[in-house]
Enzyme design. Sequence first.
Site, PDB file in Angstrom:
ATOM      1  N   TYR A 134      -3.471  -0.142   9.920  1.00 33.67           N
ATOM      2  CA  TYR A 134      -3.281  -0.491   8.502  1.00 33.67           C
ATOM      3  C   TYR A 134      -1.850  -0.162   8.058  1.00 33.67           C
ATOM      4  O   TYR A 134      -1.177  -0.975   7.409  1.00 33.67           O
ATOM      5  CB  TYR A 134      -4.307   0.284   7.684  1.00 33.67           C
ATOM      6  CG  TYR A 134      -4.381  -0.029   6.214  1.00 33.67           C
ATOM      7  CD1 TYR A 134      -5.050  -1.156   5.756  1.00 33.67           C
ATOM      8  CD2 TYR A 134      -3.821   0.829   5.267  1.00 33.67           C
ATOM      9  CE1 TYR A 134      -5.148  -1.428   4.394  1.00 33.67           C
ATOM     10  CE2 TYR A 134      -3.917   0.569   3.908  1.00 33.67           C
ATOM     11  CZ  TYR A 134      -4.584  -0.565   3.478  1.00 33.67           C
ATOM     12  OH  TYR A 134      -4.679  -0.823   2.129  1.00 33.67           O
ATOM     13  N   SER A 183       0.844  -1.203   0.000  1.00 35.79           N
ATOM     14  CA  SER A 183       0.000   0.000   0.000  1.00 35.79           C
ATOM     15  C   SER A 183       0.879   1.253   0.000  1.00 35.79           C
ATOM     16  O   SER A 183       2.075   1.181   0.300  1.00 35.79           O
ATOM     17  CB  SER A 183      -0.847  -0.021   1.274  1.00 35.79           C
ATOM     18  OG  SER A 183      -1.419   1.231   1.552  1.00 35.79           O
TER      19      SER A 183
HETATM   20  C1  GCO Z   1      -6.902   5.367   3.150  1.00 36.34           C
HETATM   21  C2  GCO Z   1      -7.009   4.422   1.994  1.00 36.34           C
HETATM   22  C3  GCO Z   1      -5.722   3.713   1.771  1.00 36.34           C
HETATM   23  C4  GCO Z   1      -5.849   2.821   0.558  1.00 36.34           C
HETATM   24  C5  GCO Z   1      -4.580   2.281  -0.026  1.00 36.34           C
HETATM   25  C6  GCO Z   1      -3.553   3.319  -0.326  1.00 36.34           C
HETATM   26  O1  GCO Z   1      -7.792   5.387   3.978  1.00 36.34           O
HETATM   27  O2  GCO Z   1      -5.922   6.118   3.179  1.00 36.34           O
HETATM   28  O3  GCO Z   1      -8.043   3.520   2.150  1.00 36.34           O
HETATM   29  O4  GCO Z   1      -5.270   3.127   2.900  1.00 36.34           O
HETATM   30  O5  GCO Z   1      -6.736   1.801   0.825  1.00 36.34           O
HETATM   31  O6  GCO Z   1      -4.066   1.212   0.671  1.00 36.34           O
HETATM   32  O7  GCO Z   1      -2.488   2.699  -0.987  1.00 36.34           O
END
Ligand code: GCO
Length: 261
Positions: free
Chosen positions: A157, A144
């Site tokens: 995340y 990501s």
């Molecule tokens: C957020 C997005 C990201 C994307 C992606 C970016 O909330 O910033 O959802 O996290 O999903 O992974 O590359």
Amino acid sequence: MDLFNLKGKTALITGGTHGLGMAMAEALAQAGAKLVITGTTPEKMEKALAAYESKGFDAKGYLFDVTDEVEAKRNVEKITEIEGNIHILVNNAGIIQRTPAISMEISDFRKVIDVDLVGPFIMSQLVAKQMIERKEGKIINICSMMSELGRNTVSAYAAAKGGLKMLTKNLATEWAKHNIQVNGIGPGYFATSQTEPIRVEGNPFNDFIISRTPAARWGNPEDLGGTAVFLASKASDFVNGQIIYVDGGILATIGKPANED
Ligand code: GCO
């Protein structure tokens, strides 16, 4: 184009029932691969299999949770027995939780790490065992922007995706000698159901992403196909532990002031 031909290969894509996973699976199928997709929701799986079939792709579905190592092992064994050897593993299944770090429940933090980081480890370990025996294999981890950058509300995340980047390098280090290439794809901001809540009209985040992306648009899931095929094919046989960012240039730039064209 023999370098990119995936005929005779079986690709297992976790979470391949929708979104980026489905788009990458279709690109692999177009290059000749047989698809095995995993998911956790029967209705989504049914819809996905119908969609693959309508496009003429050979796709089988298996329902299990990649964070459950016992179920994952049972299913990988079953898949190998019924569908044959797995040549390509795409660790795509993932979740996101958008909550300020100060108020994030610890159980939510753990859940994201479990799905986005521990799941790929469980699946890689299971599939690498047969890849090591055959002395060939491709593992592609879906990373990501948050493997490199922070953003308000996505602490779990970002921690998981940063971890997945390093897991990619580490597994590449350990398994390259067995002719297994472990690499990653880092998608930028794509129009999928995951980003739907932050793409809605009038949400300032929508304009922010477009101005922050040199290509000046959200990515379409199909934009990932070429990189997925490259990392799944002979063309990448000496590429180990790399993350290829498919991001319209986000990571290449510091950005620009609001009044600049
Ligand atoms: C957020 C997005 C990201 C994307 C992606 C970016 O909330 O910033 O959802 O996290 O999903 O992974 O590359």
